[in-house]
Design a protein around this motif. Structure first.
Motif, PDB file in Angstrom:
ATOM      1  N   ARG A 101      -7.960   4.392  -4.392  1.00  0.00           N
ATOM      2  CA  ARG A 101      -8.529   5.257  -5.439  1.00  0.00           C
ATOM      3  C   ARG A 101     -10.029   5.422  -5.260  1.00  0.00           C
ATOM      4  O   ARG A 101     -10.582   6.503  -5.476  1.00  0.00           O
ATOM      5  CB  ARG A 101      -8.230   4.685  -6.826  1.00  0.00           C
ATOM      6  CG  ARG A 101      -6.770   4.697  -7.222  1.00  0.00           C
ATOM      7  CD  ARG A 101      -6.139   6.059  -7.096  1.00  0.00           C
ATOM      8  NE  ARG A 101      -6.867   7.095  -7.797  1.00  0.00           N
ATOM      9  CZ  ARG A 101      -6.603   8.395  -7.705  1.00  0.00           C
ATOM     10  NH1 ARG A 101      -5.638   8.812  -6.902  1.00  0.00           N
ATOM     11  NH2 ARG A 101      -7.296   9.282  -8.381  1.00  0.00           N
ATOM     12  N   ALA A 151       2.594   1.765  -3.455  1.00  0.00           N
ATOM     13  CA  ALA A 151       1.650   2.121  -4.517  1.00  0.00           C
ATOM     14  C   ALA A 151       1.189   3.561  -4.393  1.00  0.00           C
ATOM     15  O   ALA A 151       1.083   4.286  -5.390  1.00  0.00           O
ATOM     16  CB  ALA A 151       0.450   1.173  -4.480  1.00  0.00           C
ATOM     17  N   ILE A 152       0.918   4.006  -3.171  1.00  0.00           N
ATOM     18  CA  ILE A 152       0.422   5.364  -2.972  1.00  0.00           C
ATOM     19  C   ILE A 152       1.519   6.390  -3.217  1.00  0.00           C
ATOM     20  O   ILE A 152       1.279   7.465  -3.778  1.00  0.00           O
ATOM     21  CB  ILE A 152      -0.166   5.504  -1.558  1.00  0.00           C
ATOM     22  CG1 ILE A 152      -1.420   4.625  -1.430  1.00  0.00           C
ATOM     23  CG2 ILE A 152      -0.520   6.959  -1.243  1.00  0.00           C
ATOM     24  CD1 ILE A 152      -1.886   4.405  -0.006  1.00  0.00           C
ATOM     25  N   SER A 162      -5.205   6.153   2.842  1.00  0.00           N
ATOM     26  CA  SER A 162      -4.000   5.322   2.952  1.00  0.00           C
ATOM     27  C   SER A 162      -4.115   4.353   4.126  1.00  0.00           C
ATOM     28  O   SER A 162      -3.731   3.183   4.018  1.00  0.00           O
ATOM     29  CB  SER A 162      -2.765   6.209   3.140  1.00  0.00           C
ATOM     30  OG  SER A 162      -2.625   7.130   2.080  1.00  0.00           O
ATOM     31  N   GLY A 184      -0.323   9.161  -5.376  1.00  0.00           N
ATOM     32  CA  GLY A 184      -1.744   9.059  -5.085  1.00  0.00           C
ATOM     33  C   GLY A 184      -2.416  10.376  -4.797  1.00  0.00           C
ATOM     34  O   GLY A 184      -3.647  10.436  -4.714  1.00  0.00           O
ATOM     35  N   ALA A 214       0.831  -1.200   0.000  1.00  0.00           N
ATOM     36  CA  ALA A 214       0.000   0.000   0.000  1.00  0.00           C
ATOM     37  C   ALA A 214       0.867   1.253   0.000  1.00  0.00           C
ATOM     38  O   ALA A 214       0.628   2.196  -0.770  1.00  0.00           O
ATOM     39  CB  ALA A 214      -0.922  -0.016   1.221  1.00  0.00           C
ATOM     40  N   TYR A 234      -4.323  -0.248  -3.681  1.00  0.00           N
ATOM     41  CA  TYR A 234      -4.472   0.918  -4.554  1.00  0.00           C
ATOM     42  C   TYR A 234      -5.886   1.016  -5.127  1.00  0.00           C
ATOM     43  O   TYR A 234      -6.401   2.123  -5.307  1.00  0.00           O
ATOM     44  CB  TYR A 234      -3.447   0.891  -5.684  1.00  0.00           C
ATOM     45  CG  TYR A 234      -3.301   2.256  -6.324  1.00  0.00           C
ATOM     46  CD1 TYR A 234      -2.619   3.265  -5.644  1.00  0.00           C
ATOM     47  CD2 TYR A 234      -3.852   2.538  -7.562  1.00  0.00           C
ATOM     48  CE1 TYR A 234      -2.496   4.533  -6.196  1.00  0.00           C
ATOM     49  CE2 TYR A 234      -3.726   3.802  -8.122  1.00  0.00           C
ATOM     50  CZ  TYR A 234      -3.049   4.795  -7.438  1.00  0.00           C
ATOM     51  OH  TYR A 234      -2.934   6.049  -7.980  1.00  0.00           O
ATOM     52  N   THR A 247      -0.586  -4.662  -3.353  1.00  0.00           N
ATOM     53  CA  THR A 247      -0.592  -3.436  -4.147  1.00  0.00           C
ATOM     54  C   THR A 247      -1.919  -3.253  -4.876  1.00  0.00           C
ATOM     55  O   THR A 247      -2.511  -2.171  -4.853  1.00  0.00           O
ATOM     56  CB  THR A 247       0.567  -3.450  -5.156  1.00  0.00           C
ATOM     57  OG1 THR A 247       1.807  -3.551  -4.443  1.00  0.00           O
ATOM     58  CG2 THR A 247       0.570  -2.188  -5.997  1.00  0.00           C
ATOM     59  N   PRO A 254       0.982   2.273  -8.595  1.00  0.00           N
ATOM     60  CA  PRO A 254       0.770   0.835  -8.403  1.00  0.00           C
ATOM     61  C   PRO A 254       1.735  -0.055  -9.168  1.00  0.00           C
ATOM     62  O   PRO A 254       2.214  -1.062  -8.649  1.00  0.00           O
ATOM     63  CB  PRO A 254      -0.679   0.627  -8.863  1.00  0.00           C
ATOM     64  CG  PRO A 254      -0.964   1.793  -9.763  1.00  0.00           C
ATOM     65  CD  PRO A 254      -0.184   2.932  -9.211  1.00  0.00           C
TER      66      PRO A 254
END
Length: 360
Positions: A126, A75-76, A143, A211, A72, A122, A118, A80
């Motif tokens: 989103r 990805a943020i 998050s 993100g 996480a 993500y 991930t 991703p």
């Protein structure tokens, strides 16, 4: 949640290896769209930071600890696709240098800890960002939730792989209950670490958080009791010398952030890791309690000078572990930055028409 050799049989290990290889190939293409001159070196830093924080096991229950998975967070911060590559680099370094996570189980670990975390994190992130107010607090809150959910999702994924190819005859219901139960608790720790890190970066360099791109909303003014968009500010009169100075200033700013992040990772791995919990992590505890580990095989790099996160022939545990952590951070940032630099260069070559669009 590093799966050692012997937990999962050969056919399922091969299948997950193919899935992992495909995910990495797709991520290499996707990362070209996410990386630019600023984010490419930062992606290597994120991989090193995840490596460092994974050394900091925290207690979650009697005799059990947990550690960051990092899907996480990566990805943020960097996207991703790049996030999958970051965690894959970390797992590769841990497996080869530190005998952590089996080599024949590398596909299992990448699929579980890099791809599943991930994608789940993500996707949820989103979705939350779209419905929450467009603020930094909302990004931090999203998050937290995304990281929290990603850990039990990985536990579910491992349970599914074990159901298909487990090497011991253990009732799958017991495995599922134990894995999800303990990893919900670990997920809370993951969520706290992820939210704190994302919030800290947002506070100093929100432009570097993938993100949070497009977070800025138009300024609103209340006119006659109604909110209306404020008129955009007039463009500033261009100054000839400004373009020349802007590049170096931005570069220095990014370099300062990168250096600060690297020093933080080195301190965490080289010093703070000495105080981490020594209790087995969630998977190790469940494996021991349920008998999953009956057919565990010796690691192929057990004789590595850094096996077990210590430097061979150094008797002092604090120095041995700290030096191993520093070496691990250095190796991860070097390998990760090299990979992302190549990916970024190939994007530049493709944009210049030197590389066919369909190549990785």
């Amino acid at each position: 949640m590093h799966v050692p050799d012997g937990f999962i049989n050969v056919p399922v290990s091969v299948a997950t290896g193919a899935v992992a290889a495909g995910a990495v190939a797709v991520s290499l293409r996707g990362a070209r769209r996410e990386l630019d001159e600023r984010t490419a070196p930062l992606a290597g830093l994120v991989a090193a930071f995840v490596f460092a924080v994974q050394m900091l096991n925290f207690p979650v229950a009697a005799g059990t600890s947990g550690h960051l998975l990092g899907g996480a967070l990566a990805a943020i911060l960097v996207g991703p696709y790049t996030g999958v590559l970051c965690i894959s680099v970390v797992l590769l370094m841990q497996g080869i240098l530190f005998a952590d996570g089996g080599l024949t189980a590398l596909g299992v670990n990448i699929t579980d800890m890099a791809v599943v975390t991930t994608v789940v994190a993500y996707t949820l992130f989103r979705g939350l960002v779209k419905v929450l107010p467009r603020t930094r607090r909302s990004v931090t809150a999203a998050s937290f939730v995304a990281a929290l959910v990603s850990v039990p999702a990985a536990a579910l994924a491992f349970t599914a792989m074990y159901a298909l190819g487990g090497t011991t005859d253990i009732p799958i219901g017991k495995v599922l209950t134990a894995m999800v139960g303990v990893h919900v608790l670990i997920g809370i720790g993951e969520a706290v670490i992820t939210a704190l890190t994302v919030g800290a970066v947002l506070a100093v360099r929100p432009d570097l958080v993938y993100g949070a791109r497009g977070l800025t909303a138009p300024l609103k003014l209340r006119v006659g009791g109604e909110l209306v968009d404020a008129a955009p500010e007039p463009a500033a009169v261009p100054v000839p010398a400004a373009p020349v100075a802007a590049g170096p200033v931005a570069a220095r700013s990014t370099r300062a952030f990168w250096a600060t992040g690297l020093v933080t990772a080195l301190v965490l791995a080289g010093f703070v890791s000495f105080y981490a919990s020594s209790s087995p992590d969630g998977l190790e505890k469940v494996a021991a309690d349920q008998g999953i580990d009956k057919k565990t095989e010796p690691h192929h790099t057990d004789d590595s000078p850094l096996a077990g996160y210590g430097v061979k022939d150094i008797a002092d545990g604090r120095i041995s572990g700290g030096l191993a952590g520093v070496i691990g951070v250095g190796a991860t940032v070097a390998v990760g930055s090299g990979i992302f630099w190549v990916v970024r260069r190939r994007r530049g070559a493709q944009e210049a028409g030197q590389v066919p669009a369909g190549t990785v």
